[in-house]
Design an enzyme around this catalytic site. Structure first.
Site, PDB file in Angstrom:
ATOM      1  N   ASP A 248       0.937  -1.048   0.062  1.00 48.25           N
ATOM      2  CA  ASP A 248      -0.072   0.012  -0.062  1.00 48.25           C
ATOM      3  C   ASP A 248       0.954   1.303  -0.010  1.00 48.25           C
ATOM      4  O   ASP A 248       1.981   1.405   0.681  1.00 48.25           O
ATOM      5  CB  ASP A 248      -0.939   0.057   1.091  1.00 48.25           C
ATOM      6  CG  ASP A 248      -1.924   0.894   1.183  1.00 48.25           C
ATOM      7  OD1 ASP A 248      -2.712   1.042   0.161  1.00 48.25           O
ATOM      8  OD2 ASP A 248      -1.907   1.795   2.016  1.00 48.25           O
ATOM      9  N   GLU A 295       1.111  -0.459  -5.175  1.00 46.10           N
ATOM     10  CA  GLU A 295      -0.125   0.377  -5.002  1.00 46.10           C
ATOM     11  C   GLU A 295       0.316   1.805  -5.467  1.00 46.10           C
ATOM     12  O   GLU A 295       0.885   2.602  -4.671  1.00 46.10           O
ATOM     13  CB  GLU A 295      -0.803   0.348  -3.689  1.00 46.10           C
ATOM     14  CG  GLU A 295      -2.044   0.984  -3.664  1.00 46.10           C
ATOM     15  CD  GLU A 295      -2.238   2.487  -3.399  1.00 46.10           C
ATOM     16  OE1 GLU A 295      -2.109   3.295  -4.351  1.00 46.10           O
ATOM     17  OE2 GLU A 295      -1.783   2.915  -2.205  1.00 46.10           O
ATOM     18  N   ASP A 346     -11.541   1.366  -0.922  1.00 44.01           N
ATOM     19  CA  ASP A 346     -11.531   2.670  -0.466  1.00 44.01           C
ATOM     20  C   ASP A 346     -12.537   3.661  -1.448  1.00 44.01           C
ATOM     21  O   ASP A 346     -12.712   4.799  -1.289  1.00 44.01           O
ATOM     22  CB  ASP A 346     -10.137   3.577  -0.940  1.00 44.01           C
ATOM     23  CG  ASP A 346      -9.314   3.471   0.290  1.00 44.01           C
ATOM     24  OD1 ASP A 346      -9.708   3.040   1.442  1.00 44.01           O
ATOM     25  OD2 ASP A 346      -8.073   3.376   0.206  1.00 44.01           O
TER      26      ASP A 346
END
Length: 449
Positions: A248, A295, A346
């Protein structure tokens, strides 16, 4: 899968109390019944099936886990447990178990509010605490052994069916975590253990004031001096539990957004360089080929792209972002070496995105309708799945909410908020024969079988 660590503030898997440990709440109670550690009648409940009621789940399941741990320990010596402790003890398990026991003894207070002796890890205070809390420390280790066994069984079950698990590793760790308490020197903290700067991102698609995550930032000088040993063990442990790992906020390995700790929002931050290239070179030496996904959403600069590409890491494309002027996520901008998503945890669900007819959304919505020919939110969700699966991307991923065509109530997380997130669940009956047939046909038709 979302990160698997023990959740903390806001029940967020991105604010775990350890980057190495697993969340005991994920242990299957049915498995514990089959292992003889619980009785069938003990796991009967009236908790909701389509959402997670953390307020009632946590005390109820924690009590059941305590019962299972007690029965496990009464059985006597377990070679598997002994080997688990020997393998992980010095790397992370000993400190995590001690941290968790101390935190429970202090009714959940964050470590920087503990008395000076244990807060500052004085040897005599730690020795006294370890002796006093020996039973609790052992119980935490058993919980982690049960979690590890559950994940390994899941991975074996998947492997038997040629299914891989994609894990998720937050780049940062929570301030109130065993990682920071046990290794304060690795983070930018003041003499009282509080961050001088915190992590986040500047204003973006999700928030006009940016996102102030609040995680402490790394002292990269210390990490470099130690040969990135903490990072090597962190990635090694994660890859024991999954086949492929999504990192991430990958851009934070090139430069991270440093926000003054006292700032209420993320607006007044600055980009500070990070030694990502040195880190990934070290990881490659220690671990070999890196089965990682970068990511790379948000503010991506050429040096971030160079780091990603030089280590042959696939980036991400999110088609829900692909409708607009010159979007980098437009489907004709996809390339082979990416992982393509309809949306992520998200994002709002595809159906809710389509149903949002607000003035700011209308241009993108009209473009999406024109490109995909959808007439309803549920139809749009499936057409978005079809488009991603039909793309040139090497890997295509659709959140289950989009496969089911669910609306806003099924959203997993709203960035910038700390309540009401991470609660959605699917029910077994949602996976109908019709959905299975439809998905199977799509996978075969797009060559992803």
């Amino acid at each position: 899968m979302l990160p698997l660590g023990p959740t903390g503030f806001g029940d967020s898997p991105y604010q775990a109390s350890s980057t190495f440990a697993g969340n005991p709440l994920l242990i299957s109670l049915v498995d514990l019944v089959q292992d003889g550690l619980l009785h069938p009648h003990e796991i009967e409940h009236d908790l909701p099936e389509d959402s997670v009621d953390f307020e009632h789940l946590i005390p109820w399941k924690s009590a059941l886990l305590a019962t299972a741990v007690d029965r496990f320990r009464r059985r006597g010596a377990s070679p598997g447990f002994t080997a688990f402790v020997d393998h992980h003890g010095e790397v992370w398990l000993d400190e995590f178990a001690r941290f968790t026991a101390l935190k429970r003894e202090r009714l959940g207070r964050p470590w920087w509010e503990w008395e000076d002796g244990v807060k500052d890890r004085e040897a005599s205070a730690l020795a006294a605490a370890s002796a006093r809390l020996d039973d609790e420390i052992r119980a935490v280790k058993v919980e982690q052994f049960l979690f590890d066994g559950a994940m390994r069984r899941l991975r074996e079950l998947c492997a038997d069916r040629s299914v891989g698990i994609v894990g998720d590793l937050p780049i940062f760790v929570a301030h109130d975590s065993a990682d920071v308490w046990a290794s304060r020197e690795l983070f930018l903290l003041d003499s009282h253990g509080r961050p001088t700067v915190v992590a986040g991102v500047p204003p973006d698609y999700f928030s006009a004031t940016g996102q102030r995550w609040g995680n402490p930032l790394y002292d990269w000088t210390v990490h470099t001096e130690t040969g990135f040993a903490w990072w090597v063990e962190r990635i090694r442990r994660s890859l024991e539990l999954c086949d492929l790992l999504r990192i991430d906020h990958f851009r934070g390995f090139v430069a991270a957004w440093h926000i003054p700790a006292e700032a209420p929002t993320a607006i007044d931050g600055e980009w500070v360089p990070a030694p990502g290239r040195q880190l990934f070179e070290r990881l490659r030496v220690e671990l070999g080929d890196l089965p990682l996904i970068a990511e790379d959403l948000g503010v991506i600069t050429p040096d971030v792209e160079a780091l990603r590409d030089d280590f042959h890491l696939p980036g991400m494309k999110v088609l829900q972002f692909g409708f607009g002027t010159e979007s980098a996520h437009a489907i004709d901008r996809f390339r082979r070496h990416v992982v393509a998503y309809t949306g992520t945890h998200d994002n709002d669900t595809a159906r809710a995105w389509f149903d949002d007819d607000s003035p700011s959304r209308r241009p993108e919505r009209r473009q999406a309708i024109s490109a995909l020919g959808a007439e309803t939110g549920a139809d749009f969700a499936w057409k978005l799945v079809e488009a991603v699966f039909s793309s040139v991307a090497a890997v295509a991923i659709a959140p289950l909410q989009d496969l089911l065509g669910l609306g806003r109530a099924a959203r997993m997380n709203t960035p910038g908020t700390d309540t009401g997130n991470w609660r959605w669940r699917y029910r077994a009956e949602d996976l109908t024969d019709e959905l299975i047939r439809r998905l199977r046909d799509l996978v075969r038709r797009t060559g992803r079988g």
